[in-house]
Design an enzyme around this catalytic site. Structure first.
Site, PDB file in Angstrom:
ATOM      1  N   ASP A 173     -12.205  -6.558  20.131  1.00 23.55           N
ATOM      2  CA  ASP A 173     -12.504  -7.680  21.026  1.00 23.55           C
ATOM      3  C   ASP A 173     -13.484  -7.321  22.129  1.00 23.55           C
ATOM      4  O   ASP A 173     -13.982  -8.192  22.831  1.00 23.55           O
ATOM      5  CB  ASP A 173     -11.208  -8.124  21.706  1.00 23.55           C
ATOM      6  CG  ASP A 173     -10.609  -9.336  21.029  1.00 23.55           C
ATOM      7  OD1 ASP A 173     -11.330 -10.016  20.307  1.00 23.55           O
ATOM      8  OD2 ASP A 173      -9.408  -9.581  21.246  1.00 23.55           O
TER       9      ASP A 173
HETATM   10  C1  GLC Z   1      -9.007  -7.439  26.772  1.00 24.56           C
HETATM   11  C2  GLC Z   1      -8.266  -6.277  26.164  1.00 24.56           C
HETATM   12  C3  GLC Z   1      -8.337  -6.253  24.699  1.00 24.56           C
HETATM   13  C4  GLC Z   1      -7.986  -7.618  24.194  1.00 24.56           C
HETATM   14  C5  GLC Z   1      -8.916  -8.658  24.829  1.00 24.56           C
HETATM   15  C6  GLC Z   1      -8.694 -10.055  24.315  1.00 24.56           C
HETATM   16  O1  GLC Z   1     -10.344  -7.262  26.604  1.00 24.56           O
HETATM   17  O2  GLC Z   1      -8.789  -5.063  26.596  1.00 24.56           O
HETATM   18  O3  GLC Z   1      -7.477  -5.276  24.194  1.00 24.56           O
HETATM   19  O4  GLC Z   1      -8.129  -7.629  22.823  1.00 24.56           O
HETATM   20  O5  GLC Z   1      -8.704  -8.640  26.182  1.00 24.56           O
HETATM   21  O6  GLC Z   1      -7.798 -10.763  25.064  1.00 24.56           O
HETATM   22  C1  GLC Z   2      -5.931  -6.441  21.272  1.00 24.42           C
HETATM   23  C2  GLC Z   2      -6.070  -7.792  20.645  1.00 24.42           C
HETATM   24  C3  GLC Z   2      -6.514  -7.690  19.210  1.00 24.42           C
HETATM   25  C4  GLC Z   2      -7.728  -6.833  19.115  1.00 24.42           C
HETATM   26  C5  GLC Z   2      -7.516  -5.487  19.764  1.00 24.42           C
HETATM   27  C6  GLC Z   2      -8.750  -4.641  19.808  1.00 24.42           C
HETATM   28  O1  GLC Z   2      -4.845  -5.772  20.731  1.00 24.42           O
HETATM   29  O2  GLC Z   2      -4.855  -8.495  20.697  1.00 24.42           O
HETATM   30  O3  GLC Z   2      -6.789  -8.956  18.687  1.00 24.42           O
HETATM   31  O4  GLC Z   2      -8.050  -6.690  17.770  1.00 24.42           O
HETATM   32  O5  GLC Z   2      -7.083  -5.668  21.087  1.00 24.42           O
HETATM   33  O6  GLC Z   2      -9.682  -5.117  20.711  1.00 24.42           O
END
Ligand code: GLC
Ligand code: GLC
Length: 814
Positions: free
Chosen positions: A487
């Site tokens: 993400d």
């Molecule tokens: C923040 C977190 C990440 C998550 C993203 C989406 O960036 O670091 O882990 O997936 O939010 O909500």
């Molecule tokens: C968080 C989010 C997931 C994403 C991951 C890596 O765990 O929930 O959707 O894939 O971060 O960014």
């Protein structure tokens, strides 16, 4: 150092010291009514949706931490001394403090000043309420006069609004008190037909429902004025902060034990029968009273608790293993499976780190959570798949998140995470392999929940597949959109404005940045889809999926390989991400794991090379780091990943979710030693002796462990709600132990360490119990099966004859 111990026989983790490095929590409820509870009784409850139907209030990131919960105070009425048997909030120096976190229940007990107290908190199956079964024993020689006070603080339903909109909220709180039961009915007069109740099994000496009356101005929960005084004032909340407190007086002879029951629950009335009498503003309590009466009865409570234990025995009984490694056994047989239920239920909504107001259910997250849960309650996995598919957009794309209460896609976050659609195929494939329920593919499911747009579920997968083909970039790799699984790899974001969301800001047209990860995901999903199409008699379609997968694999070979490992992406300028050429972020974990697990590089030595590179550059004693070298500064063209300080989260943290992909990849190249070694490095139970460093619960996975660039390398953060749970569960059970549901039967193909002489397992699969014994006769991974004593071809145990419920499988590894 340890703060407790595992009691495997009772399936509990027993905490023996209240001041754990962080609150160590558990979940209550597994269907509709849920709560989180810490080892000192902190936490809150909600009905279905942690944001929109919050029952009790909890202040995150509070000082001191974890204050607010399900508190009981004991008071010695002769001396006036009072304390909390759960340690918080008064934090007395308790004797024999223990917190037993079990499956769906938590029992906290202690002894102070000769008085033993113990509270068992749990949610009965099928009910929208929680029980606090409180027992108190007098170990003094005398007969003390004791007062018992309960307390909870009500949340005015919408937790977000409750924490911000004080100009309104200080004036809307309403309660009713009848027969000793406190009913919280804020906003019931107009648009709500639900209320909360807080009841007690004993006759009351008093109650309070206005927080200030109980706590006192300028005081905290550690020293409530009413408890100090030993008397509640029967306050009736009007506005301000409604709460619930009961006062019960007890006289206990030496060694006498008494039991009290408190109930906290949620109830809905039919809209047309809200009031009683109908013309009044008084709650209609007719439908809730029988429920309250039932569970204020100790015998019913005991039965409900026994039922809960049996429920979990049944669920965990579906897959039990006996390997040479205690941590493997413990996690597979108890805690990892249990965590999979929590992640399936909560997605990323409510934990000690997810405040329950920020996010709904994630599309990709929920599909992955399902992988670790589907064997336990397939009917719920089915429902979830259909709900998720109904939020898919006509383009094949998907809302990134949806609210579980409304089941609608979340417009604030929107779509364009280009990996999302494929997780639906992987989730559905897992469901089909587990259940053989092919009928699901014909279910008519709408797009974006629009009535009239229904198509069979199967066609949704076709849209998912096509979505990527419609969005290929300059190298023929999939365009990344806002982000892929990572993400924080926001290659179209280019944000330099404080406060902008990295996930939703897009300043580029999105036509250049490509993801090698999505390419691998596409290859895997296309092959899964081909298997499904094949079995649906759509041979041509299957051929097309396979051809497109092969083509994409070829593209990855040409444009996604960096010489020693797989590339990660191309940025908006067409520059490589995750390459030898980069100054930082030269190698990423995701594509090494996922390409190989999708089968890319298995036939040309690249898989081996990628795995060697992971071992050389990314593996640490605490797990495998997401990328190296860490980004030391913010890169506008990379987005959020470079916003984190080095060693945390996606910037070179050990992001546990993707470690299992590498473990699976190692099994695919036959390396059981390394696969299990990586598994052990992040196994929470194996990390229990370093709890002081690890800090999070030793019984569940955390999302992240600080990488080697962080000052606290090895420190875990963000426990419980993480895709790590499902992926580790699948990896250990299906790839390392190799017991894998397949369309035609249970496949058994272990890739275990060479030093293991074998292992045993029981697996219930489509109504049949398989008793599996694996014995090593040579150092490799070749399998020979005997089914009920008879040699059987291949690695898939064929479905037994109708009516046969038990099958014995002997596996020889050579
Ligand atoms: C923040 C977190 C990440 C998550 C993203 C989406 O960036 O670091 O882990 O997936 O939010 O909500
Ligand atoms: C968080 C989010 C997931 C994403 C991951 C890596 O765990 O929930 O959707 O894939 O971060 O960014």
């Amino acid at each position: 150092m340890k703060y407790g111990y595992f009691d495997d026989e009772n399936r509990e983790y027993v905490i023996t010291q209240p001041d754990t490095p962080l609150p160590w929590i558990n979940y209550l409820g597994c269907q509709a009514y849920f709560g989180i509870i810490s080892n000192t009784a902190g936490g809150y409850s909600f009905y279905r949706d942690a944001r929109l139907r919050r029952l009790t209030r909890y202040r995150y990131n509070n000082v001191p931490c974890d204050l607010g919960g399900r508190y009981i105070y004991l008071r010695d009425d002769e001396t006036g001394e009072f304390w909390s048997p759960s340690w918080q909030p008064t934090r007395h120096d308790l004797k024999n403090y223990t917190c037993h976190h079990g499956l769906g229940y938590t029992i906290i007990g202690s002894r102070y000043s000769g008085i033993e107290a113990r509270t068992n908190y749990f949610v009965p199956l099928g009910e929208d309420l929680e029980i606090w079964r409180f027992t108190v024993t007098n170990r003094r020689k005398t007969r003390p006069s004791l007062s018992i006070f309960s307390s909870i603080e009500f949340c005015l339903w919408d937790a977000q609004d409750d924490a911000t909109n004080f100009q309104r909220n200080f004036s809307i709180g309403e309660v009713e008190i009848e027969g000793g039961v406190i009913y919280h009915k804020t906003e019931y007069r107009e648009r709500r037909n639900h209320f909360a109740f807080f009841a007690c099994s004993r006759e009351l000496a008093g109650f309070d429902t206005q927080r200030e009356a109980f706590v006192g101005a300028y005081r905290g929960w550690d020293k409530p004025a009413a408890v100090e005084r030993g008397r509640l004032s029967n306050s009736v909340a009007h506005g301000w902060a409604p709460m619930g407190a009961h006062h019960v007086k007890l006289d206990l002879g030496p060694d006498e034990t008494q039991e009290l029951i408190f109930l906290l629950g949620y109830h809905e009335n039919p809209a047309e029968q809200k009031f009683d009498p109908p013309a009044s503003q008084t709650l209609n309590k007719k439908t809730v009273k029988p429920i309250i009466a039932k569970y204020l009865n100790g015998a019913h409570v005991a039965t409900a608790f026994e039922n809960l234990r049996q429920y979990w025995d049944g669920l965990l009984g579906i897959c039990q293993v006996e390997t040479p490694d205690v941590h493997t056994n413990r996690m597979v047989n108890i805690w990892n499976a249990y965590q999979c239920m929590a992640t399936f239920n909560m997605s990323r909504s409510a934990s000690f780190y997810e405040s329950g107001i920020g996010r709904g259910l994630g599309f990709r997250d929920s599909n992955q959570d399902l992988l670790g849960f589907v064997h336990m309650v397939p009917a719920r996995a089915r429902e979830r798949l259909l709900d998720l598919a109904a939020t898919q957009l006509p383009t094949g794309g998907a809302y990134h998140q949806y609210q579980p209460l409304t089941k609608r896609g979340n417009n604030d976050v929107g779509s364009n995470f280009n990996d999302d659609p494929h997780w639906l195929i992987l989730g559905a494939a897992a469901y089909l392999k587990e259940t053989g329920d092919w009928g699901i593919l014909d279910e008519p499911i709408p797009y974006d929940n629009v009535l009239g747009s229904e198509q069979p579920l199967y066609e949704h997968f076709q849209h998912s597949f096509q979505y990527t083909l419609d969005r290929l970039g300059p190298h023929g790799l999939p365009l990344i959109g806002r982000a892929d699984w990572n993400d924080c790899l926001n290659l179209n974001c280019f944000s330099d404005t404080p406060g902008e969301s990295f996930q939703t800001t897009t300043n580029k047209d999105g036509r250049a940045a490509e993801s090698v990860f999505i390419a691998a995901l596409f290859v895997l999903a296309a092959r899964e889809l081909a298997e499904i199409a094949q079995r649906r008699g759509r041979k041509d379609e299957a051929q097309r999926y396979l051809a497109e997968a092969a083509k994409m694999e070829d593209t990855v070979r040409k444009h996604g390989w960096d010489g020693e490992w797989f590339l990660r992406a191309y940025d908006d300028f067409g520059r490589k991400v995750g390459s030898q050429e980069c100054a930082e972020g030269k190698i990423f974990i995701e594509t090494q794991g996922f390409c190989v697990l999708a089968g890319i590089g298995l036939d040309d030595g690249r898989a081996q090379r990628a795995m060697e590179s992971v071992s050389k550059y990314l593996a640490t004693d605490h797990g495998i780091i997401l990328q190296q070298p860490a980004y030391s500064k913010y890169y506008l063209e990379l987005g959020e990943i470079s916003s984190y300080p080095p060693g945390y989260k996606e910037n070179a943290g050990i992001f546990c979710h993707n470690n299992p992909w590498v473990m699976i990849a190692e099994t695919r190249i036959g390396n059981g030693d390394r696969a299990h070694d990586y598994y052990a490095r992040i196994n929470p139970s194996a990390r229990e002796p370093i709890s002081e460093l690890h800090r999070c619960e030793p019984y569940v996975y955390a999302q992240m462990i600080a990488g080697r660039d962080a000052p606290t390398h090895g420190e875990a953060k963000n426990s419980w709600l993480t895709g790590t749970a499902a992926w580790n569960y699948c990896t250990i059970t299906q790839w390392i132990l190799g017991i894998r549901p397949f369309y035609e039967g249970l496949e058994i193909r272990p890739v275990v360490p060479k030093s293991w002489r074998g292992f045993k397992a029981t697996r219930r699969f489509r109504g049949v119990t398989y008793h599996i014994t694996v014995e090593r006769a040579g150092p490799g991974n070749q399998v020979a099966l005997r089914v009920n004593g008879v040699p059987s071809e291949g690695a898939v145990v064929p479905a037994p004859a109708e009516g046969q419920r038990e099958v014995t499988v002997d596996v020889t590894l050579t």
